[in-house]
Motif scaffolding. Sequence first.
Motif, PDB file in Angstrom:
ATOM      1  N   GLN A   5       0.829  -1.210   0.000  1.00 32.81           N
ATOM      2  CA  GLN A   5       0.000   0.000   0.000  1.00 32.81           C
ATOM      3  C   GLN A   5       0.863   1.259   0.000  1.00 32.81           C
ATOM      4  N   GLN A   8       2.178   1.738  -3.486  1.00 29.76           N
ATOM      5  CA  GLN A   8       1.133   2.285  -4.351  1.00 29.76           C
ATOM      6  C   GLN A   8       0.989   3.791  -4.152  1.00 29.76           C
ATOM      7  N   GLU A  12       1.483   6.784  -6.807  1.00 33.49           N
ATOM      8  CA  GLU A  12       0.424   7.783  -7.003  1.00 33.49           C
ATOM      9  C   GLU A  12       1.006   9.198  -6.962  1.00 33.49           C
ATOM     10  N   LYS A  40      -5.394   1.140  -9.392  1.00 39.58           N
ATOM     11  CA  LYS A  40      -4.737   0.683  -8.160  1.00 39.58           C
ATOM     12  C   LYS A  40      -3.223   0.854  -8.180  1.00 39.58           C
ATOM     13  N   ARG A  41      -2.661   1.165  -9.362  1.00 39.13           N
ATOM     14  CA  ARG A  41      -1.198   1.319  -9.501  1.00 39.13           C
ATOM     15  C   ARG A  41      -0.480   0.047  -9.057  1.00 39.13           C
ATOM     16  N   MET A  42      -1.123  -1.097  -9.257  1.00 37.40           N
ATOM     17  CA  MET A  42      -0.560  -2.351  -8.768  1.00 37.40           C
ATOM     18  C   MET A  42       0.672  -2.776  -9.562  1.00 37.40           C
ATOM     19  N   ALA A  45       3.725  -0.818  -8.617  1.00 42.51           N
ATOM     20  CA  ALA A  45       4.036  -1.144  -7.228  1.00 42.51           C
ATOM     21  C   ALA A  45       4.741  -2.495  -7.137  1.00 42.51           C
ATOM     22  N   GLU A  69       3.488   1.957 -15.522  1.00 45.01           N
ATOM     23  CA  GLU A  69       2.162   2.551 -15.372  1.00 45.01           C
ATOM     24  C   GLU A  69       1.760   3.333 -16.624  1.00 45.01           C
TER      25      GLU A  69
END
Length: 324
Positions: A5, A8, A12, A40-42, A45, A69
């Motif tokens: 998290q 992420q 962001e 989610k920018r997973m 990340a 991304e």
Amino acid sequence: MNKIQDLQLLIEKAVSNLNYPASPAELYEPITYILSVGGKRMRPALLLMACDLFGGNVEAALNPALAIEVFHNFTLVHDDIMDNAPLRRGKATVHEKWNTNIGILSGDVMLVEAYKLMMQVETPILRQVLTIFSNTAVGVCEGQQMDMNFELQNEVAIDDYLTMITLKTAVLLGGALKIGALIGGAGDADADSLCTFGEQLGTAFQLQDDILDVYGDPDKFGKQVGGDIISNKKTFLLIKALELAEGDAKKELNRWLQTTDFDNTEKVTAITNLYNQLDVRKHAEKAMQTFAEQAFTALNQLSLPEERKQYLRNFADSLLIREK
């Protein structure tokens, strides 16, 4: 280890700090727009997580993560054009907000910008990283083409479908992890194993998505349940049902697939009942479990401390144990 998290959130913030020229506005404003509408920018990340796993400097991996991304969002812009989709994450798609030509050209620039970001890795691994990124990008495009081909085919083999979702969805997860591992100082064997982990996990995740589209709780799943059924999308469940159905069940399934004027709820209910009769959910869950097990096998091969392997196991579990 940083929490996923936190990574992420780092992405962001970095995305919000990306700056593009003011002119021509029609070329660059769509890029800022699509990158600002969430997600989610997973994938980026995961690149940072892989770097962190091997003791690398997460800040040094930030630009390559942004490249992942930007590339991912480039594919969304072009996919939306191909699908004639009006909305993306609840907001107008780029080609709807501007027009198709702008969507195509802005997407092209996004691909170039992704490469510019990816090139900001240290020289000793630059060629290797760019090769991985290029192969990953080609794989994603191959998967998209296969998906479009399936829309025109009456019959699709399960193996071909699994290849498609691996290419379209999972190779980007694997590529991001592999690049991050190399930036973090991993050897080739570990980078390859982490890539395999990502690809197998990504394929399992997509199979779970197929299942949840039919059997999930819409409030917890976050999507319209039955959307794939309404659109006749060739998912694992539909392909397996077409493979297994005989007699009246086959006639009923084909009738619904060929009917253009129908009540959505009635169609979803009818085809879900057919899926239940044919027990296709069991087959999908078995396939999902097979890919998950292959992901964990690759994970076990990593030469990492046990607590870091456990971190990856916990991450995988968090992806694959979603609310039904």
